[in-house]
Enzyme design. Structure first.
Site, PDB file in Angstrom:
ATOM      1  N   GLU A  26       0.857  -1.191   0.000  1.00 36.69           N
ATOM      2  CA  GLU A  26       0.000   0.000   0.000  1.00 36.69           C
ATOM      3  C   GLU A  26       0.884   1.228   0.000  1.00 36.69           C
ATOM      4  O   GLU A  26       1.709   1.408   0.886  1.00 36.69           O
ATOM      5  CB  GLU A  26      -0.900   0.004   1.251  1.00 36.69           C
ATOM      6  CG  GLU A  26      -1.690   1.303   1.411  1.00 36.69           C
ATOM      7  CD  GLU A  26      -2.454   1.371   2.734  1.00 36.69           C
ATOM      8  OE1 GLU A  26      -2.799   0.309   3.293  1.00 36.69           O
ATOM      9  OE2 GLU A  26      -2.679   2.500   3.201  1.00 36.69           O
ATOM     10  N   ARG A  30      -0.038  10.418   0.563  1.00 37.86           N
ATOM     11  CA  ARG A  30       0.267  11.486   1.523  1.00 37.86           C
ATOM     12  C   ARG A  30       1.413  12.362   1.073  1.00 37.86           C
ATOM     13  O   ARG A  30       1.790  13.288   1.787  1.00 37.86           O
ATOM     14  CB  ARG A  30       0.633  10.885   2.892  1.00 37.86           C
ATOM     15  CG  ARG A  30      -0.492  10.166   3.550  1.00 37.86           C
ATOM     16  CD  ARG A  30      -0.099   9.604   4.896  1.00 37.86           C
ATOM     17  NE  ARG A  30      -1.021   8.556   5.256  1.00 37.86           N
ATOM     18  CZ  ARG A  30      -0.829   7.675   6.227  1.00 37.86           C
ATOM     19  NH1 ARG A  30       0.261   7.732   6.955  1.00 37.86           N
ATOM     20  NH2 ARG A  30      -1.715   6.751   6.467  1.00 37.86           N
ATOM     21  N   LYS A 114     -10.866  -2.074   6.496  1.00 36.09           N
ATOM     22  CA  LYS A 114      -9.623  -1.806   7.229  1.00 36.09           C
ATOM     23  C   LYS A 114     -10.045  -1.406   8.638  1.00 36.09           C
ATOM     24  O   LYS A 114     -10.915  -0.535   8.781  1.00 36.09           O
ATOM     25  CB  LYS A 114      -8.873  -0.668   6.528  1.00 36.09           C
ATOM     26  CG  LYS A 114      -7.786   0.005   7.343  1.00 36.09           C
ATOM     27  CD  LYS A 114      -6.993   0.962   6.450  1.00 36.09           C
ATOM     28  CE  LYS A 114      -6.114   1.893   7.266  1.00 36.09           C
ATOM     29  NZ  LYS A 114      -4.839   2.200   6.586  1.00 36.09           N
TER      30      LYS A 114
HETATM   31  C1  3PG Z   1      -1.340   4.031   8.102  1.00 32.10           C
HETATM   32  O1  3PG Z   1      -2.328   4.279   7.461  1.00 32.10           O
HETATM   33  O2  3PG Z   1      -0.491   4.875   8.420  1.00 32.10           O
HETATM   34  C2  3PG Z   1      -1.149   2.626   8.477  1.00 32.10           C
HETATM   35  O3  3PG Z   1      -2.217   2.195   9.187  1.00 32.10           O
HETATM   36  C3  3PG Z   1       0.172   2.298   9.083  1.00 32.10           C
HETATM   37  O4  3PG Z   1       0.167   2.400  10.451  1.00 32.10           O
HETATM   38  P1  3PG Z   1       1.507   2.059  11.220  1.00 32.10           P
HETATM   39  O5  3PG Z   1       2.540   3.060  10.808  1.00 32.10           O
HETATM   40  O6  3PG Z   1       1.144   2.188  12.690  1.00 32.10           O
HETATM   41  O7  3PG Z   1       1.900   0.663  10.863  1.00 32.10           O
END
Ligand code: 3PG
Length: 197
Positions: A26, A30, A114
């Protein structure tokens, strides 16, 4: 779950995950580099499925699909997002954190969600609690998952997969430390062997 500032390392990063045995990545929407990174991975590393994360709107989903993403993932789910993305070019994995959001998602004909932010939203206890009234729902918990904590999530009947950024630490990306990322991916991929579903 990877946030990239530099699309030029996207292919090497994705190949490291593939060498470690992972099959899906993924890329969060951002950073300005995100769509280009999706395009690079989809075009050059066909061994891995690329998803777009942090999708907030149908427009985001469409841009991600045009870049080559096979899946869109949102941190939350507004009624508009659920409605507009249901029959879009690529599937949406909507984020939920409460029973009411889960009910809204199921009513909108989604079945896979999710759980975000998984740790802060109640983690394993909340997933067990959701299983009783909503046994048909499946979850990819992300947010606060670690290598050591992932196995307990994967033991749950309603959790076919988990996600997280622990496999691609920012400092490893910054130093293009591909052996380290491959090793972390390999440990994560071993979780699947331990808990096949
Ligand atoms: C996110 O969207 O940032 C993810 O859920 C990742 O979360 P994490 O950095 O705590 O693994």
């Amino acid at each position: 779950v990877v946030t990239l500032d530099d699309a030029s390392i996207a292919a090497d990063m994705a190949r490291s995950l593939v060498r470690g045995g992972l099959k899906i990545v993924e890329i969060t929407l951002r950073t300005p580099a995100a769509l280009r990174a999706i395009e690079v991975i989809a075009g050059r590393v066909p061994e891995i499925t690329v998803a777009a994360g942090t999708v907030m709107s149908l427009e985001d989903l469409r841009c991600a699909a045009a870049a080559g993403a096979s899946l869109a993932i949102s941190p939350g789910a507004t009624p508009t997002l659920l409605d507009e993305c249901r029959d879009a070019e690529i599937p949406l994995l909507p984020g939920i954190a409460t029973a009411s959001e889960l009910m809204a998602g199921l009513a909108a004909k989604y079945r896979c969600f999710k759980l975000f932010p998984a740790g802060a939203a109640g983690g394993i206890a909340v997933l067990k609690a959701f299983a009783a009234p909503c046994p048909q729902a499946r979850f990819c918990p992300t947010g606060g998952i670690t290598q050591d904590g992932a196995a307990s999530y994967l033991d749950l009947e309603n959790v076919p997969c988990v996600g997280g950024s622990w496999i691609t630490p920012p400092e490893a990306l910054a130093h293009q430390d591909w052996p380290r990322i491959e090793a972390l991916a390999s440990r994560a991929a071993a979780l699947r062997t331990a808990a096949p579903r």
